[in-house]
Design a protein around this motif. Structure first.
Motif, PDB file in Angstrom:
ATOM      1  N   PHE A 198     -26.215 -24.491  45.495  1.00  0.00           N
ATOM      2  CA  PHE A 198     -26.325 -25.465  46.572  1.00  0.00           C
ATOM      3  C   PHE A 198     -25.759 -26.791  46.090  1.00  0.00           C
ATOM      4  N   ALA A 199     -24.900 -27.407  46.911  1.00  0.00           N
ATOM      5  CA  ALA A 199     -24.274 -28.675  46.541  1.00  0.00           C
ATOM      6  C   ALA A 199     -25.138 -29.846  47.004  1.00  0.00           C
ATOM      7  N   MET A 200     -25.582 -30.648  46.059  1.00  0.00           N
ATOM      8  CA  MET A 200     -26.443 -31.787  46.357  1.00  0.00           C
ATOM      9  C   MET A 200     -25.665 -33.077  46.111  1.00  0.00           C
ATOM     10  N   SER A 201     -25.568 -33.914  47.141  1.00  0.00           N
ATOM     11  CA  SER A 201     -24.771 -35.137  47.067  1.00  0.00           C
ATOM     12  C   SER A 201     -25.649 -36.346  46.760  1.00  0.00           C
ATOM     13  N   PRO A 202     -25.116 -37.314  46.020  1.00  0.00           N
ATOM     14  CA  PRO A 202     -25.899 -38.519  45.705  1.00  0.00           C
ATOM     15  C   PRO A 202     -26.173 -39.331  46.961  1.00  0.00           C
ATOM     16  N   GLY A 203     -27.337 -39.979  46.959  1.00  0.00           N
ATOM     17  CA  GLY A 203     -27.698 -40.843  48.077  1.00  0.00           C
ATOM     18  C   GLY A 203     -28.383 -40.123  49.219  1.00  0.00           C
ATOM     19  N   PHE A 204     -28.644 -38.821  49.070  1.00  0.00           N
ATOM     20  CA  PHE A 204     -29.258 -38.049  50.146  1.00  0.00           C
ATOM     21  C   PHE A 204     -30.510 -37.328  49.666  1.00  0.00           C
ATOM     22  N   GLU A 205     -31.423 -37.109  50.598  1.00  0.00           N
ATOM     23  CA  GLU A 205     -32.519 -36.175  50.379  1.00  0.00           C
ATOM     24  C   GLU A 205     -32.408 -35.068  51.407  1.00  0.00           C
ATOM     25  N   TYR A 206     -32.986 -33.922  51.078  1.00  0.00           N
ATOM     26  CA  TYR A 206     -32.708 -32.687  51.807  1.00  0.00           C
ATOM     27  C   TYR A 206     -33.979 -31.966  52.238  1.00  0.00           C
ATOM     28  N   ARG A 207     -33.822 -31.212  53.325  1.00  0.00           N
ATOM     29  CA  ARG A 207     -34.746 -30.139  53.695  1.00  0.00           C
ATOM     30  C   ARG A 207     -33.889 -28.892  53.887  1.00  0.00           C
ATOM     31  N   ILE A 208     -34.273 -27.803  53.253  1.00  0.00           N
ATOM     32  CA  ILE A 208     -33.488 -26.575  53.343  1.00  0.00           C
ATOM     33  C   ILE A 208     -34.391 -25.435  53.801  1.00  0.00           C
ATOM     34  N   VAL A 209     -33.896 -24.657  54.751  1.00  0.00           N
ATOM     35  CA  VAL A 209     -34.561 -23.422  55.131  1.00  0.00           C
ATOM     36  C   VAL A 209     -33.547 -22.289  54.990  1.00  0.00           C
ATOM     37  N   ALA A 210     -34.031 -21.075  54.994  1.00  0.00           N
ATOM     38  CA  ALA A 210     -33.144 -19.918  54.926  1.00  0.00           C
ATOM     39  C   ALA A 210     -33.636 -18.863  55.905  1.00  0.00           C
ATOM     40  N   ILE A 211     -32.692 -18.170  56.523  1.00  0.00           N
ATOM     41  CA  ILE A 211     -33.017 -17.044  57.380  1.00  0.00           C
ATOM     42  C   ILE A 211     -32.209 -15.840  56.900  1.00  0.00           C
ATOM     43  N   ALA A 212     -32.773 -14.672  57.043  1.00  0.00           N
ATOM     44  CA  ALA A 212     -32.104 -13.448  56.610  1.00  0.00           C
ATOM     45  C   ALA A 212     -32.133 -12.441  57.748  1.00  0.00           C
ATOM     46  N   TYR A 213     -31.049 -11.679  57.882  1.00  0.00           N
ATOM     47  CA  TYR A 213     -30.939 -10.720  58.976  1.00  0.00           C
ATOM     48  C   TYR A 213     -29.810  -9.748  58.654  1.00  0.00           C
ATOM     49  N   SER A 266     -34.513 -34.711  46.547  1.00  0.00           N
ATOM     50  CA  SER A 266     -33.350 -35.607  46.572  1.00  0.00           C
ATOM     51  C   SER A 266     -32.475 -35.410  45.347  1.00  0.00           C
ATOM     52  N   HIS A 267     -31.235 -35.866  45.483  1.00  0.00           N
ATOM     53  CA  HIS A 267     -30.282 -35.837  44.378  1.00  0.00           C
ATOM     54  C   HIS A 267     -30.780 -36.691  43.221  1.00  0.00           C
ATOM     55  N   SER A 268     -31.290 -37.890  43.514  1.00  0.00           N
ATOM     56  CA  SER A 268     -31.698 -38.813  42.447  1.00  0.00           C
ATOM     57  C   SER A 268     -32.850 -38.248  41.634  1.00  0.00           C
ATOM     58  N   LYS A 269     -33.790 -37.588  42.304  1.00  0.00           N
ATOM     59  CA  LYS A 269     -34.919 -37.019  41.583  1.00  0.00           C
ATOM     60  C   LYS A 269     -34.455 -35.864  40.704  1.00  0.00           C
ATOM     61  N   TYR A 270     -33.566 -35.059  41.241  1.00  0.00           N
ATOM     62  CA  TYR A 270     -33.098 -33.899  40.478  1.00  0.00           C
ATOM     63  C   TYR A 270     -32.345 -34.354  39.223  1.00  0.00           C
ATOM     64  N   VAL A 271     -31.410 -35.300  39.399  1.00  0.00           N
ATOM     65  CA  VAL A 271     -30.644 -35.804  38.256  1.00  0.00           C
ATOM     66  C   VAL A 271     -31.559 -36.531  37.286  1.00  0.00           C
ATOM     67  N   GLY A 272     -32.545 -37.243  37.804  1.00  0.00           N
ATOM     68  CA  GLY A 272     -33.449 -38.007  36.974  1.00  0.00           C
ATOM     69  C   GLY A 272     -34.317 -37.163  36.077  1.00  0.00           C
ATOM     70  N   GLU A 273     -34.439 -35.871  36.389  1.00  0.00           N
ATOM     71  CA  GLU A 273     -35.264 -35.000  35.562  1.00  0.00           C
ATOM     72  C   GLU A 273     -34.564 -34.584  34.268  1.00  0.00           C
ATOM     73  N   GLY A 274     -33.258 -34.916  34.163  1.00  0.00           N
ATOM     74  CA  GLY A 274     -32.529 -34.653  32.929  1.00  0.00           C
ATOM     75  C   GLY A 274     -32.597 -33.202  32.508  1.00  0.00           C
ATOM     76  N   GLU A 275     -33.010 -32.973  31.267  1.00  0.00           N
ATOM     77  CA  GLU A 275     -33.039 -31.622  30.730  1.00  0.00           C
ATOM     78  C   GLU A 275     -34.067 -30.747  31.424  1.00  0.00           C
ATOM     79  N   ASN A 276     -35.003 -31.365  32.146  1.00  0.00           N
ATOM     80  CA  ASN A 276     -36.053 -30.594  32.811  1.00  0.00           C
ATOM     81  C   ASN A 276     -35.673 -30.185  34.239  1.00  0.00           C
ATOM     82  N   LYS A 277     -34.473 -30.528  34.640  1.00  0.00           N
ATOM     83  CA  LYS A 277     -34.097 -30.177  36.009  1.00  0.00           C
ATOM     84  C   LYS A 277     -34.109 -28.665  36.176  1.00  0.00           C
ATOM     85  N   THR A 278     -34.451 -28.240  37.363  1.00  0.00           N
ATOM     86  CA  THR A 278     -34.712 -26.828  37.605  1.00  0.00           C
ATOM     87  C   THR A 278     -33.902 -26.344  38.803  1.00  0.00           C
TER      88      THR A 278
END
Length: 457
Positions: free
Chosen positions: A163-178, A281-293
């Motif tokens: 998933f591509a996460m852009s700086p300056g944005f926060e996200y909500r993601i859902v998924a559907i399968a069929y 958000s992008h900032s939180k994810y990047v801010g986690e450094g080596e702990n990003k998941t």
């Protein structure tokens, strides 16, 4: 009529209903999806990062965890009484997971001290992100825990991508399968796709709160023209060799046909987040450094599954040509903002007349089936209370049809892997619940489903 619930341990030959808990798991579209195999094809913007995303099918939903509610074992866990791998086969037809992202500009605390633009705030809503158009089509099987069975690993079908996460944005993601590209089974309707892109209202500017799916229910015309689908035999007149609408045999029909897809739904969150916060958000994810998941989610079936099994027998000298499963309350629209939305579908198929309420929801061609074999009619329906019936077309020189209603008095609940469960039926109305499977079997030679007590008059 006396009202009662049936919960009986032993099946009977005339009609057996096994109520099983299955695998848990107007909208227009301007967004054509490329076949990316799961990878985002857009060129990364400066600071954009690609985040692993893992989505699983095969857990049980919260309905099955209600206090005192019995259930079969989860997929892959099996059971001592049955020894079966309950449920994993129910996801085998699913061949695509569609990841759908909504985003908004990330709001800093100093810019929004009273949190008025937080999640759900109309001043800063999440909007559809057309740049994250992802379809995951490659599945593996893995033994995994899920939130409903945290200490009982069992089989899940799993799809992975980025998933591509852009700086300056926060996200909500859902998924559907069929099942992608599944077509309608009715004669002359085979060009219709069960779950097409235009059933989702995904276009630039669509707010998360507006996200929904609307399914087609097509009116079968009285006469066929070059530009219409028309299954004339569905509206067959008794005793005549030509086809037209019958006020006698057709008076119960809405004259509409539909196929509701088996749809799985889930919310995506950050792996390891005990709160399962759907906003990140992008900032939180990047801010986690080596702990990003990574991002993870488990999808659950939103529909109820109804399966009716009928022994393929003659009616006098007449041989069955086809079988149709009917329901008189078929919902065609559901919001897709949470799993709870599946409890409150909307837009029931319109009646054709005061009595014309039954809509075709499944079909089986009997002409290639041997007499005495079992015919299976399977439909997925949005949860609702509904009557269920079967319409059969016969051919005995003079074609005719017969409609038989499935009655609650026939219903017997056979014990599942964890014990006896109650049949959700009262006064011949079935109360269909999301992520439940209802198996109804008429296996006698006398055609009980079409005797005088069951005919729709």
């Amino acid at each position: 009529m006396q009202t009662s619930l049936y919960s009986i341990r032993k099946p009977i030959m005339a009609a057996v209903v096994c109520l099983l808990l299955s695998v848990a798991t107007g909208c227009g579209n301007d967004d054509a999806l490329p076949d990316t195999g799961g990878a985002n094809t857009e060129q990364p913007t400066e600071g954009e990062i690609l985040v692993p995303i893992t989505i699983a099918l095969g857990g049980y939903g919260e309905d099955e965890q209600a206090a005192g509610f019995t259930r079969v074992a989860p997929p892959g866990a099996g059971s001592e009484s049955s020894g079966t791998d309950d449920g994993i086969a129910e996801t085998s037809s699913i061949d695509v997971v569609r990841v759908i992202a909504f985003r908004r500009r990330e709001q800093m605390v100093e810019d929004d001290p009273d949190n008025s633009k937080a999640e759900g705030g109309e001043t800063n809503p999440f909007e559809y992100d057309p740049n994250n158009r992802i379809e995951l089509k490659t599945f593996t099987e893995e033994d995994r825990d899920d939130i409903f069975y945290p200490s009982s690993p069992h089989k899940h079908r799993v799809a992975k991508g980025q998933f591509a996460m852009s700086p300056g944005f926060e996200y909500r993601i859902v998924a559907i399968a069929y099942k992608k590209n599944e077509t309608w089974p009715y004669p002359y309707y085979g060009s219709n796709i069960v779950m097409s892109d235009d059933m989702l209202n995904l276009k630039p500017g669509t707010k998360y709160s507006e996200f929904c799916a609307t399914f087609n229910a097509l009116l079968n015309p009285l006469e066929k023209t070059d530009d219409t689908n028309c299954w004339a035999a569905y509206l067959r007149v008794t005793g005549l060799t030509h086809y037209s609408y019958s006020p006698t045999n057709g008076k119960h029909l809405s004259r509409r046909l539909t196929v509701i897809p088996q749809l799985f739904y889930g919310t995506i969150y950050t792996k390891g987040d005990a709160t399962m916060n759907p906003v990140f958000s992008h900032s939180k994810y990047v801010g986690e450094g080596e702990n990003k998941t990574s991002l993870v989610g488990t999808l659950y079936r939103g529909m109820a599954e109804v399966e009716v099994n009928i022994k393929n027998v003659k009616n006098g000298n007449a041989t069955p040509q086809w079988y149709c499963l009917l329901a008189d309350n078929v919902l065609t629209k559901v919001s897709l903002t949470s799993y709870d939305d599946f409890k409150k579908g909307s837009e029931p198929v319109a009646r054709y007349s005061k009595t014309g309420t039954y809509t075709a929801v499944a079909y089986h061609d009997a002409q290639s089936e041997s007499l005495g074999s079992m015919i299976t009619l399977k439909a997925y329906l949005l949860p609702a209370k509904t009557h269920i019936a079967v319409r059969v077309g016969y051919d005995d020189n003079k074609p005719y049809v017969v409609n038989g209603q499935v009655k609650a008095q026939d219903v017997v609940s056979a014990g599942g892997a964890t014990g006896v469960v109650e049949v959700d039926a009262l006064d011949d109305v079935f109360y269909l619940k999301r992520n439940h499977k209802y198996v109804l079997t008429y296996d006698d030679e006398t055609g009980k489903l079409f005797n005088s007590d069951h005919l729709l008059n």
